[in-house]
Write a protein that holds these residues in place. Structure first.
Motif, PDB file in Angstrom:
ATOM      1  N   THR A  20       3.896   2.390   7.664  1.00 22.19           N
ATOM      2  CA  THR A  20       3.366   2.501   6.310  1.00 22.19           C
ATOM      3  C   THR A  20       4.349   3.294   5.468  1.00 22.19           C
ATOM      4  O   THR A  20       5.085   4.153   5.987  1.00 22.19           O
ATOM      5  CB  THR A  20       2.004   3.221   6.288  1.00 22.19           C
ATOM      6  N   ASN A  31       3.679   5.576   3.405  1.00 24.96           N
ATOM      7  CA  ASN A  31       3.277   6.981   3.361  1.00 24.96           C
ATOM      8  C   ASN A  31       3.945   7.813   4.459  1.00 24.96           C
ATOM      9  O   ASN A  31       4.127   9.032   4.307  1.00 24.96           O
ATOM     10  CB  ASN A  31       1.756   7.090   3.477  1.00 24.96           C
ATOM     11  N   GLU A  32       4.332   7.169   5.560  1.00 24.03           N
ATOM     12  CA  GLU A  32       4.992   7.874   6.659  1.00 24.03           C
ATOM     13  C   GLU A  32       6.345   8.451   6.244  1.00 24.03           C
ATOM     14  O   GLU A  32       6.877   9.330   6.925  1.00 24.03           O
ATOM     15  CB  GLU A  32       5.182   6.940   7.847  1.00 24.03           C
ATOM     16  N   ASP A  34       0.830  -1.206   0.000  1.00 16.93           N
ATOM     17  CA  ASP A  34       0.000   0.000   0.000  1.00 16.93           C
ATOM     18  C   ASP A  34       0.866   1.259   0.000  1.00 16.93           C
ATOM     19  O   ASP A  34       1.769   1.393   0.830  1.00 16.93           O
ATOM     20  CB  ASP A  34      -0.911   0.018   1.226  1.00 16.93           C
ATOM     21  N   GLY A  35       0.574   2.130  -0.943  1.00 15.42           N
ATOM     22  CA  GLY A  35       1.300   3.390  -1.022  1.00 15.42           C
ATOM     23  C   GLY A  35       2.614   3.315  -1.762  1.00 15.42           C
ATOM     24  O   GLY A  35       3.330   4.324  -1.851  1.00 15.42           O
ATOM     25  N   TYR A  94       6.344  10.497  -5.257  1.00 19.22           N
ATOM     26  CA  TYR A  94       6.673  11.604  -4.366  1.00 19.22           C
ATOM     27  C   TYR A  94       8.192  11.791  -4.235  1.00 19.22           C
ATOM     28  O   TYR A  94       8.715  12.905  -4.376  1.00 19.22           O
ATOM     29  CB  TYR A  94       6.048  11.341  -2.994  1.00 19.22           C
ATOM     30  N   LYS A 137       3.496   2.899  -5.072  1.00 17.24           N
ATOM     31  CA  LYS A 137       3.613   3.742  -6.269  1.00 17.24           C
ATOM     32  C   LYS A 137       3.561   5.218  -5.888  1.00 17.24           C
ATOM     33  O   LYS A 137       4.336   6.038  -6.426  1.00 17.24           O
ATOM     34  CB  LYS A 137       2.474   3.398  -7.225  1.00 17.24           C
ATOM     35  N   ASP A 138       2.702   5.560  -4.950  1.00 19.98           N
ATOM     36  CA  ASP A 138       2.555   6.947  -4.532  1.00 19.98           C
ATOM     37  C   ASP A 138       3.847   7.483  -3.927  1.00 19.98           C
ATOM     38  O   ASP A 138       4.273   8.611  -4.235  1.00 19.98           O
ATOM     39  CB  ASP A 138       1.416   7.066  -3.519  1.00 19.98           C
ATOM     40  N   ILE A 139       4.493   6.694  -3.082  1.00 20.20           N
ATOM     41  CA  ILE A 139       5.708   7.187  -2.427  1.00 20.20           C
ATOM     42  C   ILE A 139       6.851   7.293  -3.422  1.00 20.20           C
ATOM     43  O   ILE A 139       7.702   8.190  -3.312  1.00 20.20           O
ATOM     44  CB  ILE A 139       6.095   6.302  -1.215  1.00 20.20           C
ATOM     45  N   LYS A 180       6.893  10.445   4.049  1.00 18.29           N
ATOM     46  CA  LYS A 180       6.720  11.868   3.738  1.00 18.29           C
ATOM     47  C   LYS A 180       6.993  12.751   4.957  1.00 18.29           C
ATOM     48  O   LYS A 180       7.247  13.953   4.796  1.00 18.29           O
ATOM     49  CB  LYS A 180       5.294  12.123   3.207  1.00 18.29           C
TER      50      LYS A 180
END
Length: 229
Positions: free
Chosen positions: A221, A223-224, A109-110, A117, A112-114, A226
């Motif tokens: 995660t 996303n953390e 989870d996350g 970023y 591709k997004d990270i 960031k």
């Protein structure tokens, strides 16, 4: 709080970006169907996953060979379930697994997004103890190979994390300096301790939510990241 003076971010692959457990389960699902293995997949995976983890730890410490890992993790799993399989079939299943594993392409989870970023600010790299021929296929099939300037495998370096040489190989390939580099991975000893030996900062990805008492930043995660980068 942001970590300062970082230009290069090095990732582990399995259990850090690439969803090994999900992709592995899908590979075995196909194998059991194709080979008519009459076992409940969930029962098999419950036994196989800790056995596989133990074999990878032994492989990392040079206690077993690549061939012994591929055979032994299957043999021990079937034996634990008292399911009779010939040695020849185990060898065939081992080949099937390596062929099918990178055909699946789920990221955590996350993931591709990270990468989207981080890619705007940092040069991204992979350092992995996984097998050379498999890891590159995973990156390509998951559609993330273009994010990484370099990929360094243990087979290429001739040693496995946490040995300093694999980190030195990755630094040389990327023209990165240790003080401007960060390692992110799910294995504290292999990824964080290994990086520290070479003067590289690290973040521990607590994939199994063990809440380790360690002296590095921990995330649960992707996303953390960031918060720190």
């Amino acid at each position: 709080m942001k970590i300062k003076n970082i230009s290069h971010v090095f990732f582990d692959l399995d259990h850090t970006l690439w969803d090994f457990d999900k992709n592995s389960a899908l590979a075995f699902q196909n194998i059991f169907s194709n080979r008519k293995i009459d076992l409940n997949l969930a029962d098999f995976l419950k036994v196989y996953q800790p056995i596989n983890f133990e074999y990878w730890e032994r492989y990392r410490k040079d206690e077993v060979t690549k061939k012994a890992l591929r055979y032994g993790r299957l043999k021990d799993s079937f034996d634990s379930l008292k399911y009779t399989v010939t040695d020849d079939l185990i060898d065939e299943l081992a080949v099937d697994y390596v062929d099918l594993l990178p055909a699946n392409n789920h990221l955590l989870d996350g993931g591709k997004d990270i990468l989207d970023y981080l890619n705007k600010t940092y040069q991204l790299h992979i350092i992995t103890n996984g097998f050379e021929e498999v890891q590159h296929k995973k990156l390509k099939n998951a559609g993330i190979s273009d994010y990484f300037s370099t990929v360094t495998t243990s087979e290429e370096a001739g040693v496995k994390k946490p040995h300093p040489k694999i980190f030195e190989t990755a630094l040389n390939k990327s023209a990165a300096r240790p003080e401007n580099s960060l390692m992110i991975g799910d294995n504290y000893e292999a990824d964080c301790t290994g990086a520290k030996t070479c003067g590289i900062k690290s973040i521990f990805f607590d994939y199994y939510a063990n809440r380790e008492k360690i002296d590095v930043i921990q995330i649960k995660t992707l996303n953390e990241l960031k918060t720190y980068l």
